[in-house]
Enzyme design. Structure first.
Site, PDB file in Angstrom:
ATOM      1  CG  ASP A   1      -1.568  -9.881   7.634  1.00 57.43           C
ATOM      2  OD1 ASP A   1      -0.440  -9.623   7.161  1.00 57.43           O
ATOM      3  OD2 ASP A   1      -2.175 -10.944   7.396  1.00 57.43           O
TER       4      ASP A   1
ATOM      5  NE  ARG B   1       1.083  -9.430   2.505  1.00 56.85           N
ATOM      6  CZ  ARG B   1       0.734 -10.006   3.660  1.00 56.85           C
ATOM      7  NH1 ARG B   1      -0.337  -9.567   4.313  1.00 56.85           N
ATOM      8  NH2 ARG B   1       1.458 -10.981   4.163  1.00 56.85           N
TER       9      ARG B   1
END
Length: 325
Positions: free
Chosen positions: A129, A177
């Site tokens: 992330d 993502r």
């Protein structure tokens, strides 16, 4: 103003500490899948039963000590083992800062290498992330280093950064993502207006759907979702090239609906007691998220209130009373 408020709250260590103590009283169970691994696995099994995959995030904020980073690493390794042992459809999402990026780069890289190596044994994907701009390049460097040894790593592209397209093209052969972005960034590095961010978000999604390996489209915005549905149909993009992603506890009906329609769907599943900063950033990213959760909470006829300044106020009051005893 709301975005500034939520971002300020997310960085408040006092409120983060108080939230760990009083989270359940404030309704934290509505935005986290469990406070421990066993509870989280049960939540994953429930989502899997509806055809929904999961990505698991071990929540943690303000990690500046090696012991804390090592503890986080061990916890994530336990999650990987639990995913394997229970045969659930889930992978890992992690933040480099939780694993020591603010302490030492090599120390952090070693921690991530151990996690990625363990996950690779079980064919489990690990998503790195992305955080604020100050950690952006070091996080990409970690991805580069790990990719020389492993092929089960991917990352996140944040649409509010001016250089998002450049990074998207560089990492097009990775599972990515794509998100709008949840941190408050200066205008030197990032778009400030919602209209500009939304436009770039759509542009990045379309580009990666046409040119990339696999696209995770992380949004609760049904306008974006409907746009993507039309786009993939018009360009004959197969369902196995992309998935929709939403956060645990948000727009549950839509999550189930998309899965029933045959789209790949993945729920971002955070767990642990350190939920406050995570939730505040979700509200900063899209203040409408507050309505999505609060409606569900009050539909259950509870007296729970989550987040926002009210949550901060309650946490502060509860902590002051505790100190006064």
């Amino acid at each position: 103003m709301l975005k500034d408020l939520f971002m300020g709250l997310s960085k408040n260590q006092f409120l983060n500490t108080a939230a760990k103590k009083y989270g359940l009283k404030l309704g934290a169970q509505n935005v986290v899948a469990g406070t421990n691994i066993a509870e989280t696995i049960q939540s994953i099994k429930e989502l899997n039963s509806h055809g929904i995959a999961c990505t698991v995030d071990n929540l943690g904020e303000f990690v500046y000590k090696e012991e804390e980073a090592t503890e986080a690493k061990e916890q994530i390794l336990e999650v990987i083992e639990a995913i394997h042992e229970n045969g659930v459809d889930a992978h890992i999402s992690l933040k480099p800062t939780q694993l020591g990026l603010d302490i030492d780069y090599t120390f952090c890289l070693d921690n991530l290498r151990e996690i990625v190596d363990r996950a690779s044994r079980y064919d489990i994907h690990v998503n790195i992330d992305m955080e604020d701009y100050g950690h952006l390049q070091p996080s990409f460097d970690i991805l580069d280093d790990l990719s020389r040894e492993y092929d089960n790593v991917g990352t996140v592209i944040q649409a509010y950064f001016y250089n998002a397209q450049e990074n998207l093209e560089k990492y097009k052969n990775y599972r990515l993502r794509i998100v709008k972005g949840a941190y408050k960034e200066p205008k030197e590095y990032a778009f400030q207006e919602k209209k500009e961010i939304d436009s770039n978000f759509i542009k990045l999604i379309e580009w990666h759907l046409l040119n990339g390996k696999f696209t995770s489209i992380a949004t609760h915005d049904h306008h974006v979702i409907n746009h993507v549905k039309k786009f993939v149909k018009a360009h004959n993009i197969p369902n196995n090239k992309f998935e929709f992603q939403m956060l645990y506890g948000f727009r549950r009906d839509m999550q189930l609906e998309l899965a029933k329609e045959g789209y790949n769907f993945c729920t971002y599943v955070p767990f642990g007691k350190d939920w406050y900063g995570y939730f505040m950033r979700r509200l900063a990213e899209r203040p409408q998220n507050l309505n999505l959760v609060v409606k569900q909470v009050f539909n259950k006829k509870t007296n729970t209130m989550i987040g926002l300044a009210a949550g901060a106020f309650v946490l502060g009051r509860m902590s002051k009373k505790k100190k006064g005893k």
